[in-house]
Design a protein around this motif. Structure first.
Motif, short mmCIF file in Angstrom:
data_model
loop_
_atom_site.label_atom_id
_atom_site.label_comp_id
_atom_site.label_asym_id
_atom_site.label_seq_id
_atom_site.Cartn_x
_atom_site.Cartn_y
_atom_site.Cartn_z
N VAL A 126 90.82 70.49 58.14
CA VAL A 126 91.85 71.50 58.34
C VAL A 126 93.17 70.93 57.85
O VAL A 126 93.51 69.78 58.13
CB VAL A 126 91.97 71.89 59.83
N VAL A 127 93.94 71.75 57.13
CA VAL A 127 95.29 71.37 56.72
C VAL A 127 96.26 72.40 57.29
O VAL A 127 96.07 73.61 57.11
CB VAL A 127 95.45 71.32 55.19
N GLY A 128 97.26 71.95 57.99
CA GLY A 128 98.27 72.84 58.55
C GLY A 128 99.55 72.09 58.82
O GLY A 128 99.63 70.87 58.63
N ASP A 129 100.55 72.83 59.28
CA ASP A 129 101.85 72.20 59.53
C ASP A 129 102.18 72.08 61.01
O ASP A 129 103.19 71.48 61.36
CB ASP A 129 102.96 72.98 58.82
N ARG A 130 101.35 72.64 61.89
CA ARG A 130 101.68 72.68 63.32
C ARG A 130 100.65 71.92 64.15
O ARG A 130 99.48 71.77 63.75
CB ARG A 130 101.74 74.12 63.81
N GLN A 135 94.85 70.95 66.72
CA GLN A 135 93.96 71.32 67.82
C GLN A 135 92.80 72.18 67.32
O GLN A 135 91.67 72.05 67.79
CB GLN A 135 94.74 72.07 68.90
N PHE A 136 93.08 73.05 66.37
CA PHE A 136 92.03 73.87 65.76
C PHE A 136 90.96 72.98 65.12
O PHE A 136 89.76 73.20 65.29
CB PHE A 136 92.65 74.81 64.73
N ALA A 137 91.40 71.95 64.40
CA ALA A 137 90.45 71.01 63.80
C ALA A 137 89.64 70.29 64.87
O ALA A 137 88.43 70.10 64.73
CB ALA A 137 91.20 70.01 62.92
N ASP A 138 90.31 69.87 65.94
CA ASP A 138 89.60 69.21 67.04
C ASP A 138 88.54 70.13 67.63
O ASP A 138 87.43 69.69 67.96
CB ASP A 138 90.59 68.79 68.13
N ASN A 139 88.87 71.42 67.77
CA ASN A 139 87.91 72.38 68.32
C ASN A 139 86.71 72.58 67.40
O ASN A 139 85.60 72.87 67.86
CB ASN A 139 88.59 73.72 68.58
N LEU A 140 86.93 72.40 66.10
CA LEU A 140 85.83 72.50 65.14
C LEU A 140 85.07 71.18 65.00
O LEU A 140 83.97 71.15 64.44
CB LEU A 140 86.36 72.92 63.76
N GLY A 141 85.69 70.10 65.47
CA GLY A 141 85.07 68.79 65.34
C GLY A 141 85.18 68.20 63.95
O GLY A 141 84.31 67.43 63.52
N ILE A 142 86.27 68.55 63.23
CA ILE A 142 86.46 68.03 61.88
C ILE A 142 87.84 67.40 61.77
O ILE A 142 88.66 67.47 62.67
CB ILE A 142 86.28 69.13 60.81
N ARG A 143 88.10 66.80 60.62
CA ARG A 143 89.33 66.04 60.41
C ARG A 143 90.53 66.98 60.26
O ARG A 143 90.41 68.07 59.69
CB ARG A 143 89.19 65.17 59.16
N ALA A 144 91.69 66.53 60.74
CA ALA A 144 92.92 67.31 60.64
C ALA A 144 93.95 66.57 59.80
O ALA A 144 94.07 65.34 59.90
CB ALA A 144 93.50 67.59 62.02
N PHE A 145 94.69 67.32 59.01
CA PHE A 145 95.83 66.79 58.26
C PHE A 145 97.04 67.66 58.58
O PHE A 145 97.07 68.83 58.21
CB PHE A 145 95.57 66.82 56.76
N GLN A 146 98.02 67.09 59.27
CA GLN A 146 99.23 67.83 59.58
C GLN A 146 100.30 67.47 58.56
O GLN A 146 100.73 66.31 58.46
CB GLN A 146 99.74 67.53 60.99
N LEU A 147 100.74 68.47 57.80
CA LEU A 147 101.76 68.25 56.78
C LEU A 147 103.07 67.84 57.43
O LEU A 147 103.44 68.31 58.51
CB LEU A 147 101.98 69.51 55.96
N ARG A 148 103.80 66.97 56.74
CA ARG A 148 105.09 66.50 57.23
C ARG A 148 106.15 67.58 57.00
O ARG A 148 106.41 68.00 55.88
CB ARG A 148 105.47 65.21 56.49
N THR A 149 106.75 68.07 58.10
CA THR A 149 107.81 69.08 58.03
C THR A 149 108.92 68.73 59.00
O THR A 149 108.67 68.06 60.01
CB THR A 149 107.27 70.48 58.38
#
Length: 367
Positions: A126-130, A135-149
């Motif tokens: 999952v890629v997102g800014d928030r 948390q959405f990625a954690d719920n899916l059980g996959i890796r998360a990338f939070q963009l720097r903002t």
């Protein structure tokens, strides 16, 4: 064949998010830096893309769908013109207070995907800014990338995400603490970057930087040592920590050059001149530490580095990296000789670390 999916947020991730949080006019449409080339790289690595976005109250009087649709369609057209196509666009229109099962970080919108056995979930992300995207990625059980903002923090940019997912980089983070030194080392063997080294010994910093620069890998090393006693612990422990980082980043060493050359070469061998000095280095990531040095120095120090510690640096590196290194140096100027040693070893490492295939380069099947 299973394929990974990149679930991508829209506002603040694909396109910049305005201060009022609604992209309801063409004038507000701005693409996030590097999103197009990064997604093309990910596409070529086999990724499929799904947009999943919370659009609070979309379709109400406060946020008419007509205002949303024009800029959104233009965004999709631009992506399509660049060869980026989305498998799906999933939009939740509820308000946060409604706690809808379809609103991120809940997974209601992707229920069908959770049942799809053709998806490679081990590589999906999952890629997102928030934080809700994380948390959405954690719920899916996959890796998360939070963009720097500026609004929500995060530590990633699109180029870094594409590198992390498409290149499968060989990276390591090592923290080493004793009563004498505290070290933090980061290496990425598949990315070039200006090296950053800070040990409190200027000339030693410069030499370690040669390993990253001419070795062709990203290197960051910081050391706080007992320099009020002498240089020995700092010099030795920095080399030990760097060797450990190289070993961890290599993993099972599958696909590396090991020796650096195809054919009858017994090791990655480099002869490097520096003015009147010349150094030769031959390396083998055999897993069996061994160091042979042929050379001598007349000066007690070069800068703030005792020359007696130069061979010790490489011996320590070999010990924790599992490296076989033969190093020879000749010349008149000790500064040139020391620098030639580090550069020759770096160039030999570049060849040995390079990815050349898929197999472990050993008839034993392991290194």
């Amino acid at each position: 064949m299973s394929r990974p999916i990149l679930f991508v947020d829209r506002d603040g991730t694909l396109i910049e998010e305005p201060s009022d949080f609604q992209i309801d006019s063409y004038a507000k449409l701005r693409f996030v830096t590097d999103v197009v080339p990064s997604m093309l790289k990910l596409r070529d690595a086999g990724y499929e893309f799904v947009i999943i976005s919370n659009q609070d109250g979309l379709g109400t009087d406060a946020y008419p769908r007509e205002s949303f649709q024009g800029p959104h369609d233009l965004m999709m057209q631009i992506f399509d013109s660049q060869g980026i196509r989305f498998r799906d666009v999933l939009i939740d229109t509820s308000f946060p207070s409604q706690n809808a099962a379809t609103r991120k970080p809940a997974t209601g919108l992707v229920t069908a995907y959770l049942k799809d056995r053709s998806i490679d979930w081990s590589r999906s992300a999952v890629v997102g800014d928030r934080p809700t995207d994380v948390q959405f990625a954690d719920n899916l059980g996959i890796r998360a990338f939070q963009l720097r903002t500026p609004q929500f923090g995060g530590e990633w940019d699109w180029a870094g995400i594409a590198h992390a997912l498409a290149d499968a980089p060989r990276i390591a983070h090592v923290e080493r603490a004793t009563k004498e030194t505290r070290l933090v080392v980061d290496v990425d063997l598949d990315r070039t970057a200006e090296p950053h080294v800070r040990t409190g010994l200027g000339f030693y910093d410069h030499m370690l930087e040669q390993l990253g620069k001419h070795g062709g890998f990203a290197l960051s090393l910081a050391c706080e040592g007992d320099l009020h006693i002498d240089e020995h612990h700092t010099v030795e422990d920095a080399a030990l920590a760097l060797g450990q980082a190289l070993r961890e980043a290599l993993g099972d060493k599958r696909g590396i050059g090991r020796y650096g050359f195809d054919g009858p070469m017994l090791a990655a061998e480099v002869t490097l001149p520096m003015d009147e000095a010349i150094a030769s280095a031959a390396v083998d990531f055999s897993g069996r530490p061994f160091f042979v040095f042929d050379g001598e120095f007349r000066r007690e120090r070069v800068g703030d580095l005792p020359t007696e510690l130069v061979p010790h640096v490489f011996r320590s590196l070999c010990e924790t990296a599992g490296l076989n290194l033969h190093l020879t140096v000749r010349g008149d100027n000790d500064h040139h000789k020391v620098e030639a040693c580090f550069k020759a070893v770096a160039r030999a490492l570049r060849q040995a670390l390079a990815r050349t295939g898929r197999e472990v380069p050993s008839t034993k099947g392991m290194l």
